[in-house]
Structures are given as C-alpha cells and as structure tokens.
Scaffold this active site. Structure first.
Site, PDB file in Angstrom:
ATOM      1  N   ARG A 175       0.839  -1.206   0.000  1.00  0.00           N
ATOM      2  CA  ARG A 175       0.000   0.000   0.000  1.00  0.00           C
ATOM      3  C   ARG A 175       0.871   1.252   0.000  1.00  0.00           C
ATOM      4  O   ARG A 175       0.596   2.208  -0.722  1.00  0.00           O
ATOM      5  CB  ARG A 175      -0.938   0.003   1.206  1.00  0.00           C
ATOM      6  CG  ARG A 175      -2.004  -1.077   1.165  1.00  0.00           C
ATOM      7  CD  ARG A 175      -2.927  -0.992   2.362  1.00  0.00           C
ATOM      8  NE  ARG A 175      -3.739   0.224   2.332  1.00  0.00           N
ATOM      9  CZ  ARG A 175      -4.434   0.684   3.385  1.00  0.00           C
ATOM     10  NH1 ARG A 175      -4.395   0.029   4.535  1.00  0.00           N
ATOM     11  NH2 ARG A 175      -5.149   1.782   3.272  1.00  0.00           N
ATOM     12  N   CYS A 234      -1.096   6.124   9.192  1.00  0.00           N
ATOM     13  CA  CYS A 234      -1.459   4.861   8.546  1.00  0.00           C
ATOM     14  C   CYS A 234      -2.549   5.195   7.533  1.00  0.00           C
ATOM     15  O   CYS A 234      -2.491   6.234   6.884  1.00  0.00           O
ATOM     16  CB  CYS A 234      -1.907   3.836   9.581  1.00  0.00           C
ATOM     17  SG  CYS A 234      -3.275   4.391  10.628  1.00  0.00           S
TER      18      CYS A 234
END
Length: 279
Positions: A175, A234
């Site tokens: 990611r 995050c």
C-alpha cells in the site's frame, strides 16, 4: 514504565481496574462484528466500546476515522465507571490495533493510566481465564475529559516532519508503494515518509515482539534519532497508534497524524509518492 499488561497480571488486578473491550472487525455484510464477539464472551466486567462510532467521529474531511467527539467518549467512559483516578485496561481480539487506538484516544483526552492487554482476547482465553457473557450495568463515573493532552499532526506538519524529522507509514509495504490500495481511492504515500508496517511489531501470537529495540534499529538503519521528532500515520489513524504503543515501550516519543492517508488524499494538490523508497 510499561503500557502493556499480561493476561495473568490482568486477572490478578481485575478488581482494581476498568476493562474496555474494543474488539473491532467487519462481517461479510460490512457491519461491525465487535459487539457480536463481545456478547459471545468477554473478560468479566468488561465494557464494550465501538471504535467506529465511539473512538472516532464520522468519516469525512478528516479521513475515515477522525478524532472522536470528546463528549461521546466521555459518556462511554462514565458508563464504564471511570473517574479521574481510574486505572484502565483495553483489549481487542489479538493484535492490539484497536486497543492501541483506545490507549491513545483516552490519553489524548487526559486519562493518564491506560494499558493494553498484550495479545488481547486470544491471550486471555489461551490462558484459560474466566469468560463472561454478562454485560455490566452502568457504573456512573464522573471523569471529565480534556482533549488535546497529546500533540497531533495535521497534513501540513506531517509533510514538514517527513522532510525534517522522521514520519513513519504504518501500512503494508504494498500500500505504501502504491502497488495496491484496497481501501482508499488513491495509492501511494506521503513523500519522505518511511515505511514501517505495524504488523512487523508483533509476533504470530499477537503479542508485541520482545526484540522491539532491535527492530527499531532495523527500521531506522541504526541512525541516532534522539534529536529528531518522530510522527506516525497509517490509512486512517488506527494502526498508527499500535506502532506508537510499540515505540512507547522503548521510551520513544511519537506524534500521531490522525487523519492519515485517508485525509491526505482528500486534497488533490497534496503530492503523492509511489515506490518502495521514501521518495
């Protein structure tokens, strides 16, 4: 000072602490499953707290899990009987991602004595400790929350920290690199951020690694960061708190970017880096 507690120690202290069950999951129908897990069995005396609605405000400009409304959390804590002097323990299913969010939010609101059950519900049941299906009655606590007791980053200060300090991206490498993005509409990372997947800070049993210092040295390539600020983000400000908890065990002070990637990408003028290097 440790921010963690073992299942055995929690069992020993159970009468002297307030326990919060923060199990957090989605069913295949995309509805919260944490409450269902709680009703099936929980640590005796534990109060259920829903991460999505009680430890976060509704998704929007602030990302997928913005900072919660203080009055909402205060009501939850009072229901659990929390006072100014309460000792609190939070747990989730296993890896402590959601429990770490509770640990950070409560401290941000001024609740100072908060620990996380290392290994969560899995550790409790593996130890053969008592299980309850009874939900405790409202305990009418009187805690008054004071938001802002921990510093935070916004998008601008996160970008600055990525250039001038150390900004950690707690998501999976794929990611971070922009190779895949199963949740947010834009893939990649904040330019200059260093990837440090939070999954690498725990063991397969869900407990925190015992070699945290060695792993931290690996993440930083052994650099001396004593005079450099450290921030963490995050996808939406949940798993980043898990990494912050690991670093707190090492005495490393960190700052959360609550909006994280899901807020960063809401402004198309903000730069996006891809690839497996900070960029």
């Amino acid at each position: 000072m440790t921010h963690l507690i073992s299942a055995a120690d929690l069992a020993h202290e159970i009468e002297d602490v307030v326990v919060l069950d923060v199990r957090w999951a989605l069913t295949t129908a995309n509805t919260p499953a944490g409450r269902k897990d709680y009703e099936a069995g929980h640590v005796p005396g534990a109060f259920f707290v829903d991460l999505d609605t009680e430890l976060a405000a509704p998704a929007g400009e602030g990302g997928r899990h913005p900072l919660p409304y203080p009055e909402v959390v205060q009501a939850v804590l009072r229901r659990a009987g929390i006072t100014e002097h309460s000792r609190v323990v939070a747990y989730d299913g296993k890896d402590s991602y959601a429990a770490a969010r509770a640990w950070w939010v409560l401290r941000w609101l001024g609740v100072s004595d908060v620990r996380v059950l290392d290994g969560g519900w899995a550790a409790w049941t593996a130890a053969g400790l008592p299980v309850s299906t009874e939900e405790p009655a409202d305990r009418h606590g009187d805690v008054v929350v004071r938001p802002g007791q921990l510093p935070t980053l916004d998008a601008s200060s996160a970008a600055t920290l990525a250039r001038e300090g150390l900004l950690l991206d707690a998501r999976a490498l794929e990611r971070y690199a922009g190779e895949t993005e199963p949740i947010d509409p834009v893939a990649g990372h904040i330019p200059g951020a260093v990837n440090s997947p939070t999954t690498e800070w725990v063991t397969t049993e869900g407990t925190f690694r015992r070699d945290l210092a060695e792993h931290w040295a690996h993440v930083t390539d052994g650099a001396d960061l004593s005079d450099r600020p450290v921030g963490v983000y995050c996808g939406s400000g949940v798993t980043a708190t898990h990494e912050m908890l690991a670093l707190a065990e090492l005495g490393v002070d960190t700052v959360l970017y609550p909006g994280s990637w899901s807020e960063w990408i809401r402004d198309p003028s903000r730069p996006v880096a891809t690839g497996r290097l900070p960029g």
